[in-house]
Design a protein around this motif. Structure first.
Motif, PDB file in Angstrom:
ATOM      1  N   SER A 158       3.463 -96.067 -13.199  1.00 38.70           N
ATOM      2  CA  SER A 158       1.210 -95.955 -12.872  1.00 38.70           C
ATOM      3  C   SER A 158       0.899 -95.826 -13.940  1.00 38.70           C
ATOM      4  CB  SER A 158       1.383 -94.576 -11.741  1.00 38.70           C
ATOM      5  OG  SER A 158       0.297 -94.466 -11.530  1.00 38.70           O
ATOM      6  N   ALA A 159      -0.269 -96.090 -14.201  1.00 38.81           N
ATOM      7  CA  ALA A 159      -1.682 -96.724 -14.752  1.00 38.81           C
ATOM      8  C   ALA A 159      -1.770 -94.929 -15.450  1.00 38.81           C
ATOM      9  CB  ALA A 159      -2.477 -97.873 -14.722  1.00 38.81           C
ATOM     10  N   LEU A 160      -2.037 -94.514 -14.008  1.00 41.98           N
ATOM     11  CA  LEU A 160      -2.748 -93.186 -14.035  1.00 41.98           C
ATOM     12  C   LEU A 160      -1.477 -92.168 -15.120  1.00 41.98           C
ATOM     13  CD1 LEU A 160      -4.782 -91.371 -13.171  1.00 41.98           C
ATOM     14  CD2 LEU A 160      -3.997 -91.278 -11.120  1.00 41.98           C
ATOM     15  N   VAL A 161      -0.305 -92.270 -14.130  1.00 42.96           N
ATOM     16  CA  VAL A 161       0.886 -91.635 -14.706  1.00 42.96           C
ATOM     17  C   VAL A 161       0.268 -91.388 -16.215  1.00 42.96           C
ATOM     18  CG1 VAL A 161       2.459 -90.455 -15.015  1.00 42.96           C
ATOM     19  CG2 VAL A 161       1.484 -91.246 -12.441  1.00 42.96           C
ATOM     20  N   LYS A 162       0.860 -92.988 -16.587  1.00 41.09           N
ATOM     21  CA  LYS A 162       1.026 -92.912 -17.620  1.00 41.09           C
ATOM     22  C   LYS A 162      -0.392 -92.546 -19.278  1.00 41.09           C
ATOM     23  CE  LYS A 162       2.471 -97.583 -19.163  1.00 41.09           C
ATOM     24  NZ  LYS A 162       2.997 -98.592 -19.166  1.00 41.09           N
ATOM     25  N   LYS A 163      -1.625 -92.771 -18.542  1.00 35.81           N
ATOM     26  CA  LYS A 163      -2.854 -92.747 -19.134  1.00 35.81           C
ATOM     27  C   LYS A 163      -2.680 -91.175 -19.671  1.00 35.81           C
ATOM     28  CE  LYS A 163      -6.702 -92.204 -17.111  1.00 35.81           C
ATOM     29  NZ  LYS A 163      -7.315 -92.003 -16.193  1.00 35.81           N
ATOM     30  N   GLU A 164      -2.921 -89.826 -17.912  1.00 35.46           N
ATOM     31  CA  GLU A 164      -2.413 -88.782 -18.712  1.00 35.46           C
ATOM     32  C   GLU A 164      -1.261 -88.279 -19.390  1.00 35.46           C
ATOM     33  OE1 GLU A 164      -2.042 -87.784 -14.027  1.00 35.46           O
ATOM     34  OE2 GLU A 164      -4.133 -87.425 -14.346  1.00 35.46           O
ATOM     35  N   MET A 165      -0.118 -88.785 -19.441  1.00 34.77           N
ATOM     36  CA  MET A 165       1.100 -88.522 -19.443  1.00 34.77           C
ATOM     37  C   MET A 165       0.507 -88.878 -21.269  1.00 34.77           C
ATOM     38  SD  MET A 165       2.325 -86.375 -17.959  1.00 34.77           S
ATOM     39  CE  MET A 165       3.825 -86.194 -18.855  1.00 34.77           C
ATOM     40  N   ARG A 166       0.384 -90.082 -21.369  1.00 34.68           N
ATOM     41  CA  ARG A 166      -0.189 -90.295 -23.337  1.00 34.68           C
ATOM     42  C   ARG A 166      -0.747 -89.543 -23.513  1.00 34.68           C
ATOM     43  NH1 ARG A 166      -3.977 -93.538 -24.557  1.00 34.68           N
ATOM     44  NH2 ARG A 166      -3.786 -94.704 -21.789  1.00 34.68           N
ATOM     45  N   LEU A 167      -1.417 -89.462 -22.755  1.00 29.16           N
ATOM     46  CA  LEU A 167      -3.175 -88.066 -23.644  1.00 29.16           C
ATOM     47  C   LEU A 167      -3.008 -87.629 -24.178  1.00 29.16           C
ATOM     48  CD1 LEU A 167      -6.589 -89.156 -22.130  1.00 29.16           C
ATOM     49  CD2 LEU A 167      -5.661 -89.775 -24.358  1.00 29.16           C
ATOM     50  N   PHE A 168      -1.992 -86.309 -22.758  1.00 26.03           N
ATOM     51  CA  PHE A 168      -1.421 -85.112 -23.237  1.00 26.03           C
ATOM     52  C   PHE A 168      -0.420 -85.078 -24.178  1.00 26.03           C
ATOM     53  CE2 PHE A 168      -2.346 -82.227 -20.059  1.00 26.03           C
ATOM     54  CZ  PHE A 168      -3.423 -82.452 -19.147  1.00 26.03           C
ATOM     55  N   GLN A 169       0.358 -86.425 -23.960  1.00 30.10           N
ATOM     56  CA  GLN A 169       1.805 -85.729 -25.312  1.00 30.10           C
ATOM     57  C   GLN A 169       0.771 -86.094 -26.488  1.00 30.10           C
ATOM     58  OE1 GLN A 169       3.947 -88.936 -23.977  1.00 30.10           O
ATOM     59  NE2 GLN A 169       5.210 -87.382 -22.732  1.00 30.10           N
ATOM     60  N   GLN A 170      -0.504 -86.949 -26.658  1.00 33.46           N
ATOM     61  CA  GLN A 170      -0.859 -87.285 -27.956  1.00 33.46           C
ATOM     62  C   GLN A 170      -1.393 -85.734 -28.381  1.00 33.46           C
ATOM     63  OE1 GLN A 170      -3.320 -90.779 -28.030  1.00 33.46           O
ATOM     64  NE2 GLN A 170      -4.575 -90.262 -29.710  1.00 33.46           N
ATOM     65  N   LEU A 171      -1.963 -85.379 -27.310  1.00 36.58           N
ATOM     66  CA  LEU A 171      -2.823 -83.275 -27.933  1.00 36.58           C
ATOM     67  C   LEU A 171      -1.617 -82.255 -27.843  1.00 36.58           C
ATOM     68  CD1 LEU A 171      -5.421 -82.221 -27.317  1.00 36.58           C
ATOM     69  CD2 LEU A 171      -4.800 -82.035 -24.991  1.00 36.58           C
ATOM     70  N   LEU A 172      -1.384 -83.054 -27.067  1.00 36.10           N
ATOM     71  CA  LEU A 172       0.027 -81.115 -27.144  1.00 36.10           C
ATOM     72  C   LEU A 172       1.338 -81.455 -28.126  1.00 36.10           C
ATOM     73  CD1 LEU A 172      -0.354 -80.462 -23.062  1.00 36.10           C
ATOM     74  CD2 LEU A 172      -1.700 -78.999 -25.790  1.00 36.10           C
ATOM     75  N   GLY A 173       2.029 -82.587 -27.808  1.00 36.14           N
ATOM     76  CA  GLY A 173       3.053 -82.796 -28.509  1.00 36.14           C
ATOM     77  C   GLY A 173       4.283 -82.786 -27.697  1.00 36.14           C
TER      78      GLY A 173
END
Length: 282
Positions: A212-227
């Motif tokens: 899902s594009a939504l999950v990918k976007k959220e998880m990508r931003l969160f992982q970029q932010l938080l590791g």
């Protein structure tokens, strides 16, 4: 005009031990200056920047690269300057999907509600120690639970706080059931101050396979932010000591149990399972 950000967020004692970000996150107003919301958004910008001054700095325009926070039309969002066509990630407790689910009684049918053991008209106090964007916290609050979210990232905490603020405008009785503490979840649970906690919910960050594009976007931003989340195992011991009834851990079906600790039982859904640990701390 945007309402002042007066959400009751508790900055816990463990906040003092949280590392100060080496680089402050830019925040800017993206609302058009001709909009009748612009002045209110400027006030909201200043309020957010003051409260989270250790992690946020005001910028007059969007940065050219990297992550940044923006306020647009009374909503705080996390955006990526390199992806101009992707909408910011926001906490929206009052989204149409969430409210539809609440209004049509879907909350009590949710696997998470079954997992925490809520029955009848019970009104439990649940700690969500890994709230993310607060979707699971909203589900628990919508079925009558009082939910305390604990978030260590000041950026994610600011997003959650903004979500509670906007929920309170239209659904104050629901917003009153959701509170936020900023601090290290393991430490906050270990030295928890407040009313008795019936259940604790843990959903540590785990790589998503969903396309899902939504999950990918959220998880990508969160992982970029938080590791990634290397200390997820440290959440379970204090949770097991604090909860009076049970601890619930959400895991992908393929994932190992948290901290190598075998649960009392597991409730499986299509793509996830809820490992349930029964407690005897009454």
């Amino acid at each position: 005009m945007a309402m002042p950000n007066n959400t009751n967020t508790n900055i816990s004692a463990s906040d003092r031990s949280l590392p100060t970000p080496s680089v402050l996150m830019p925040i800017t107003v993206a609302t058009d200056t001709s909009s009748n919301l612009y002045e209110g958004d400027r006030l909201l910008l200043n309020d957010v920047a003051v409260k989270w001054a250790k992690a946020i700095r005001i910028e007059e325009s969007k940065p050219n690269e990297g992550l940044y926070l923006q306020i647009k039309d009374n909503v705080l969002g996390l955006a990526d300057a390199s992806e101009k066509k992707v909408l910011p990630v926001e906490v929206d407790f009052a989204s149409p999907a969430s409210l539809y689910r609440k209004q049509h009684g879907g909350g009590r049918k949710e696997p998470i509600v079954k997992a925490i053991g809520l029955k009848g008209n019970d009104s439990w106090h649940v700690v969500d120690a890994t709230p993310g964007l607060g979707r699971d916290a909203f589900v628990m609050a919508s079925v009558g639970c009082k939910v305390t979210m604990i978030e260590r990232s000041p950026i994610v905490a600011a997003l959650l706080e903004d979500g509670i603020r906007r929920l309170a405008i239209h659904f104050p009785e629901l917003a009153e059931r959701i509170s936020l503490q900023h601090g290290n979840s393991a430490e906050v649970m270990q030295y928890f101050e407040g009313e008795s906690v019936n259940a604790i919910y843990l959903d540590p960050m785990f790589p998503h396979k969903k396309k899902s594009a939504l999950v990918k976007k959220e998880m990508r931003l969160f992982q970029q932010l938080l590791g990634h989340d290397p200390d997820a195992d440290a959440l379970l011991p204090p949770a097991l000591k604090l909860a009076t009834h049970r601890v619930v851990v959400k895991r992908p079906n393929s994932a190992d149990v948290l901290a190598g600790e075998k649960p009392s039982m597991a409730i499986e859904s299509k793509k996830h399972r809820f490992d349930v640990y029964l407690c005897q701390n009454k």
